[in-house]
Design a protein around this motif. Structure first.
Motif, PDB file in Angstrom:
ATOM      1  N   GLY A 200      -8.494   8.936  40.207  1.00 25.62           N
ATOM      2  CA  GLY A 200      -9.223   8.199  41.215  1.00 25.62           C
ATOM      3  C   GLY A 200      -8.297   7.541  42.215  1.00 25.62           C
ATOM      4  N   LYS A 201      -8.861   6.659  43.045  1.00 24.19           N
ATOM      5  CA  LYS A 201      -8.079   5.919  44.038  1.00 24.19           C
ATOM      6  C   LYS A 201      -8.755   4.591  44.317  1.00 24.19           C
ATOM      7  N   LEU A 202      -7.982   3.663  44.912  1.00 23.13           N
ATOM      8  CA  LEU A 202      -8.514   2.327  45.155  1.00 23.13           C
ATOM      9  C   LEU A 202      -9.683   2.343  46.125  1.00 23.13           C
ATOM     10  N   ASP A 203      -9.700   3.303  47.028  1.00 21.98           N
ATOM     11  CA  ASP A 203     -10.791   3.361  48.011  1.00 21.98           C
ATOM     12  C   ASP A 203     -12.146   3.616  47.359  1.00 21.98           C
ATOM     13  N   ASP A 204     -12.135   4.034  46.087  1.00 21.86           N
ATOM     14  CA  ASP A 204     -13.402   4.253  45.383  1.00 21.86           C
ATOM     15  C   ASP A 204     -14.082   2.941  44.992  1.00 21.86           C
ATOM     16  N   LEU A 205     -13.371   1.829  45.171  1.00 20.45           N
ATOM     17  CA  LEU A 205     -13.977   0.520  44.882  1.00 20.45           C
ATOM     18  C   LEU A 205     -14.780   0.082  46.103  1.00 20.45           C
ATOM     19  N   LYS A 206     -15.984   0.595  46.215  1.00 21.70           N
ATOM     20  CA  LYS A 206     -16.854   0.300  47.346  1.00 21.70           C
ATOM     21  C   LYS A 206     -17.598  -1.020  47.105  1.00 21.70           C
ATOM     22  N   PRO A 207     -17.795  -1.821  48.150  1.00 23.15           N
ATOM     23  CA  PRO A 207     -18.574  -3.063  47.964  1.00 23.15           C
ATOM     24  C   PRO A 207     -20.008  -2.742  47.573  1.00 23.15           C
ATOM     25  N   GLY A 208     -20.459  -3.387  46.512  1.00 24.92           N
ATOM     26  CA  GLY A 208     -21.807  -3.142  46.017  1.00 24.92           C
ATOM     27  C   GLY A 208     -21.912  -1.949  45.094  1.00 24.92           C
ATOM     28  N   GLY A 209     -20.835  -1.180  44.967  1.00 27.66           N
ATOM     29  CA  GLY A 209     -20.855  -0.005  44.088  1.00 27.66           C
ATOM     30  C   GLY A 209     -20.565  -0.352  42.647  1.00 27.66           C
ATOM     31  N   PHE A 210     -20.004  -1.543  42.408  1.00 25.28           N
ATOM     32  CA  PHE A 210     -19.663  -2.014  41.063  1.00 25.28           C
ATOM     33  C   PHE A 210     -18.853  -0.961  40.297  1.00 25.28           C
ATOM     34  N   GLY A 211     -17.782  -0.529  40.966  1.00 25.09           N
ATOM     35  CA  GLY A 211     -16.807   0.338  40.311  1.00 25.09           C
ATOM     36  C   GLY A 211     -15.650  -0.495  39.786  1.00 25.09           C
ATOM     37  N   ILE A 212     -14.911   0.035  38.826  1.00 30.21           N
ATOM     38  CA  ILE A 212     -13.794  -0.692  38.222  1.00 30.21           C
ATOM     39  C   ILE A 212     -12.651   0.269  37.964  1.00 30.21           C
ATOM     40  N   VAL A 213     -11.429  -0.198  38.191  1.00 31.26           N
ATOM     41  CA  VAL A 213     -10.212   0.569  37.921  1.00 31.26           C
ATOM     42  C   VAL A 213      -9.476  -0.127  36.782  1.00 31.26           C
ATOM     43  N   LEU A 214      -9.163   0.617  35.723  1.00 24.93           N
ATOM     44  CA  LEU A 214      -8.556   0.048  34.524  1.00 24.93           C
ATOM     45  C   LEU A 214      -7.118   0.513  34.356  1.00 24.93           C
ATOM     46  N   GLY A 215      -6.325  -0.318  33.685  1.00 26.84           N
ATOM     47  CA  GLY A 215      -5.005   0.102  33.260  1.00 26.84           C
ATOM     48  C   GLY A 215      -5.106   1.145  32.172  1.00 26.84           C
TER      49      GLY A 215
ATOM     50  N   LEU B  38      -5.445  -0.186  28.624  1.00 19.93           N
ATOM     51  CA  LEU B  38      -6.739  -0.832  28.443  1.00 19.93           C
ATOM     52  C   LEU B  38      -7.832   0.219  28.255  1.00 19.93           C
ATOM     53  N   ALA B  39      -7.790   1.275  29.068  1.00 16.28           N
ATOM     54  CA  ALA B  39      -8.783   2.345  28.926  1.00 16.28           C
ATOM     55  C   ALA B  39      -8.642   3.040  27.582  1.00 16.28           C
ATOM     56  N   ARG B  40      -7.406   3.207  27.112  1.00 16.05           N
ATOM     57  CA  ARG B  40      -7.186   3.860  25.824  1.00 16.05           C
ATOM     58  C   ARG B  40      -7.714   2.981  24.690  1.00 16.05           C
ATOM     59  N   ALA B  41      -7.520   1.663  24.807  1.00 18.15           N
ATOM     60  CA  ALA B  41      -8.003   0.757  23.752  1.00 18.15           C
ATOM     61  C   ALA B  41      -9.529   0.736  23.703  1.00 18.15           C
ATOM     62  N   LEU B  42     -10.164   0.818  24.874  1.00 16.06           N
ATOM     63  CA  LEU B  42     -11.628   0.805  24.921  1.00 16.06           C
ATOM     64  C   LEU B  42     -12.230   2.192  24.728  1.00 16.06           C
ATOM     65  N   ARG B  43     -11.358   3.224  24.737  1.00 16.74           N
ATOM     66  CA  ARG B  43     -11.782   4.613  24.583  1.00 16.74           C
ATOM     67  C   ARG B  43     -12.792   5.009  25.675  1.00 16.74           C
ATOM     68  N   VAL B  44     -12.425   4.703  26.915  1.00 18.91           N
ATOM     69  CA  VAL B  44     -13.274   5.071  28.047  1.00 18.91           C
ATOM     70  C   VAL B  44     -12.518   6.022  28.965  1.00 18.91           C
ATOM     71  N   HIS B  45     -13.277   6.777  29.741  1.00 16.23           N
ATOM     72  CA  HIS B  45     -12.709   7.748  30.675  1.00 16.23           C
ATOM     73  C   HIS B  45     -13.397   7.591  32.020  1.00 16.23           C
ATOM     74  N   MET B  46     -13.004   8.413  32.967  1.00 13.09           N
ATOM     75  CA  MET B  46     -13.602   8.375  34.287  1.00 13.09           C
ATOM     76  C   MET B  46     -15.116   8.604  34.192  1.00 13.09           C
ATOM     77  N   GLY B  47     -15.863   7.760  34.883  1.00 13.64           N
ATOM     78  CA  GLY B  47     -17.319   7.889  34.899  1.00 13.64           C
ATOM     79  C   GLY B  47     -18.032   7.092  33.823  1.00 13.64           C
ATOM     80  N   ASP B  48     -17.294   6.603  32.799  1.00 14.99           N
ATOM     81  CA  ASP B  48     -17.932   5.795  31.756  1.00 14.99           C
ATOM     82  C   ASP B  48     -18.286   4.409  32.303  1.00 14.99           C
ATOM     83  N   ARG B  49     -19.191   3.759  31.630  1.00 11.38           N
ATOM     84  CA  ARG B  49     -19.627   2.431  32.042  1.00 11.38           C
ATOM     85  C   ARG B  49     -19.115   1.388  31.052  1.00 11.38           C
ATOM     86  N   VAL B  50     -18.647   0.274  31.605  1.00 12.14           N
ATOM     87  CA  VAL B  50     -18.176  -0.847  30.793  1.00 12.14           C
ATOM     88  C   VAL B  50     -18.922  -2.098  31.256  1.00 12.14           C
ATOM     89  N   THR B  51     -19.062  -3.053  30.372  1.00  9.11           N
ATOM     90  CA  THR B  51     -19.753  -4.298  30.685  1.00  9.11           C
ATOM     91  C   THR B  51     -18.732  -5.410  30.865  1.00  9.11           C
TER      92      THR B  51
END
Length: 415
Positions: free
Chosen positions: A136-151, A154-167
């Motif tokens: 991905g890229k930082l430009d994907d963080l659109k206002p109102g889109g509620f996107g998140i970029v993880l280290g 951190l992503a490995r510890a949470l076992r998440v990948h691109m497109g997954d949802r986190v709370t």
């Protein structure tokens, strides 16, 4: 003669064929010892400089050169603050940010993180996240889109990948008839970054600054403004000058304060390595003592004849000082040439040794810096050269003084 006879005889003794070849062998060992010690010291200091530069680059790729933070945790009218700070001629760029401790939850996994709200277009001017994006890229963080970029960690510890949802769970709660409940918001993973520093890769999450303001109910306020300056080593001075240019109550800090202990530890380690390896050079330099002591014993008859011809004790001492200094200078020159050459080509030499031995010095699965960095600083080279030369010169004093004290009558008694 164009040179004083002391210089001529001292040089002649250095290259003359001696009856005792063992002395020549010891002289060669002394030269090689000085050369190896000097080369090792130059290479190790260059590698330490390389590590320091690499770590500084990675840290400052995420942290700011200068940070202006609100006194109460938020900064109103940040655009005015950025405009006033940007008036400084050495400030290159500025970017607002919102920063707060939060928790990320995915299924049964919960991790405490630092959530940073950024303006993607401005953030790229003060940080190097774009160069460390894995997906991905930082430009994907659109206002109102509620996107998140993880280290990455951190992503490995949470076992998440691109497109997954986190709370994201904000620490400030909402008051309801049922009591205080935490504020929750679902975010979609739109990017992963890895800067090579575990502190950031395992505990930093990026969201759009507008989404962060909504999540933490800041309105138009932000946590602070990050500044990028022309010369990062001048950041403390620039921070003091910027503090006098802005007209709001705020804390102004620079990167040397936020990571002072870390960089101080690296500098102390470099200084200790310099002292330890200087002892190796000292041991090699003082091998010259044994060389000259045997040379004085071998040349006692010559010394006695020179004394009877009118040579002063100071002249005899100068001859052997020149001889020892020449041995040290030859070893020093070889060490400087070898050390500089190796430091400049360590990125070629180390992989060759690794292929030859079948081992990897810095394994990628253990160390974030898997290649041995090197940065040659000529100030270190001149410092090593001066220390080695002084040690070699000091090592010649006692044997030379012994030579000047030789009694001609005693030396010639059995000749």
């Amino acid at each position: 003669m164009a040179f004083p006879y002391e210089v001529f005889i001292g040089l002649r003794y250095t290259r003359a064929k001696r009856r005792n070849h063992f002395i020549s062998f010891i002289s060669l060992i002394s030269m090689l010892g000085v050369a190896l010690g000097v080369a090792a010291l130059i290479v190790v200091l260059s590698v330490m400089n390389g590590f320091q530069k690499e770590l500084r680059t990675r840290i400052l790729g995420v942290a700011s050169h200068i940070q202006i933070s609100g006194v109460d945790g938020d900064l109103p009218d940040w655009s005015r603050v950025a405009l006033e700070a940007g008036a400084h001629k050495e400030v290159l760029a500025s970017a607002p940010f919102v920063q707060a401790q939060s928790m990320l939850s995915v299924d049964q996994e919960v991790r405490g993180v630092m959530v940073r709200g950024i303006e993607p277009g401005l953030e790229e001017k003060v940080a190097d996240f774009a160069a460390h994006m894995q997906s991905g890229k930082l430009d994907d963080l659109k206002p109102g889109g509620f996107g998140i970029v993880l280290g990455s960690e951190l992503a490995r510890a949470l076992r998440v990948h691109m497109g997954d949802r986190v709370t994201v769970i904000a620490p400030q709660g909402s008051v309801t008839p049922a009591g205080v409940v935490p504020r929750l918001r679902a975010f979609t993973v739109v990017g992963l970054f890895e800067v090579g520093m575990y502190e950031y890769d395992s505990s930093l999450a990026l969201i759009n600054i507008g989404d962060a303001q909504k999540l933490y109910r800041l309105g138009d306020r932000v946590s602070g403004v990050r500044l990028k300056v022309e010369d990062l080593f001048q950041a403390p001075r620039i921070a003091r000058e910027v503090a006098g240019m802005i007209h709001v109550d705020a804390y102004v800090s620079d990167w040397t304060r936020s990571h002072a202990n870390f960089f101080r530890a690296v500098q102390i380690e470099k200084n200790m390595m310099f002292i330890i390896l200087s002892l190796i050079v000292a041991v090699a330099a003082f091998n010259i003592v044994s060389t000259l002591v045997m040379a004085v014993t071998d040349k006692q008859a010559d010394i006695a004849i020179l004394r009877t011809l009118g040579a002063r004790p100071g002249s005899i001492m100068a001859m052997f000082v020149i001889q020892g200094a020449l041995i040290g200078c030859i070893g020093l020159a070889l060490g400087v040439v070898g050390g500089v050459g190796l430091a400049l080509n360590i990125d070629v030499v180390v992989p060759f040794i690794e292929r030859l031995s079948g081992t990897q010095f810095l394994a990628k699965d253990v160390y974030y810096i898997s290649e041995l960095p090197s940065e040659l600083q000529w100030g270190d080279v001149w410092g090593v050269t001066l220390i080695a030369f002084v040690l070699a010169l000091v090592a010649t004093l006692y044997p030379s003084w012994r030579a000047s004290r030789v009694n001609p009558a005693e030396a010639l008694r059995y000749e």
